[in-house]
Design an enzyme around this catalytic site. Sequence first.
Site, PDB file in Angstrom:
ATOM      1  N   ASN A   1       0.848  -1.189   0.000  1.00 43.70           N
ATOM      2  CA  ASN A   1       0.000   0.000   0.000  1.00 43.70           C
ATOM      3  C   ASN A   1       0.885   1.241   0.000  1.00 43.70           C
ATOM      4  O   ASN A   1       2.110   1.149  -0.002  1.00 43.70           O
ATOM      5  CB  ASN A   1      -0.961  -0.008   1.194  1.00 43.70           C
TER       6      ASN A   1
ATOM      7  N   PRO B   1      -2.643 -12.178   9.831  1.00 46.60           N
ATOM      8  CA  PRO B   1      -2.987 -12.056  11.254  1.00 46.60           C
ATOM      9  C   PRO B   1      -3.392 -10.625  11.587  1.00 46.60           C
ATOM     10  O   PRO B   1      -2.865  -9.669  11.020  1.00 46.60           O
ATOM     11  CB  PRO B   1      -1.701 -12.463  11.965  1.00 46.60           C
TER      12      PRO B   1
END
Length: 413
Positions: free
Chosen positions: A221, A316
């Site tokens: 990102n 996670p």
Amino acid sequence: MTPIPISAARVLLIIGGGIAAYKSLELIRRLRDQGASVQVVMTASAREFITPLSASTLSGQPVRHDLFSLTDEALIGHIELSRSADLVVVAPATANLLARMTGGLADDLATTLLLATDKRVLVAPAMNVRMWLHPATQRNIDQLKADGVAFVGPDEGPMACGEYGPGRMAEPTAIVEAIEAALARPGDSQDFDGVALSGRHVIVTSGPTYEPIDPVRFIGNRSSGRQGHAIAQAAVGAGAKVTLITGPVAVPDPPGVTVVRVETAREMQAAVEAALPADAFISAAAVADWRVDRVETEKIKKGEYGAPTLHLVENPDILAGVSKKTSQRPSVVIGFAAETEQVVAHAKTKLRRKGCDLIIANSVAKGTTTFGGDSNEVLVISADGIESWPAMTKISVAERIVARLATELAKRP
């Protein structure tokens, strides 16, 4: 000494002269909204910028400014004022007022009160950047800190004079947070710009994670790491021991910080677990939500069958994992929510789902400069409600987050 709730506090507010004096009116309003009693004293210069009537109307008490008032001083009123308060706040504190405090002058009501008080003093400096950086001002600040005076701010940003840099008075919300922290630990001589987190361990995550697809491609990102790194630097400046766990970024390491470099979400999770225990965890990293289920060992080539199909699995949830720990959970857990729409609704949901104490929410919609830029505009979401902070530099946002962290930690055993 016994902690004092802000709802029962008596604050003596000394307003110095300067364009930032207008912010003191908002500070009075916010303190009164929380139940505090506010007695205002204005210097002669302050009365050139705002009127005593405005301050009196908001505080609900007459404004004091005359050292030689026949009525107010009939019973040595300045001594009573200086000792009846729970905390003395100077906002704005000009370069001139700081110099007079350092020298122990008592040539008007404000400086006489400051010399006569036996209570803690918290100052919010405000001045031109060159005045702030001048060696004389810095010497005065060092001496005042050595004398036990606490500081909040100043912020960095554009100034009324057209220059840019440190010297802007801290925003009223940040000053209120510093006041709450001072009242929560009235016996401390801490500086809210230097040792507010002394003895505390703070873990900060920063930057993006890169989830490999093959040896040359990844899922990532646009996070630059500027906000997370600024938070780590601000926490060190507040006296904390800081572990910064960062994904791949181009920004330099903050000095005085223990830096752990990772690439993937699973590596970041392992580094966070290894860094615990901690007093606070600030999850500023933009962790990738997904990764491919199988990383290719060789570069994927274009083929006659078109683009390959990527099978994604969930990464996670580092923030939720730390927030919901039954042992070694930090006293304060702060998450971030970068949203393109329905910022408040999504941030509230995240606060509840993740189980953290605060969410710092902002918009990364098209046209914003949050990702990669130097400024930020955030909302602070907690169980108590929503705070809207004005647009400011990421450095200033970081300092306010650290001030809020100090307040939150002071509330906990």
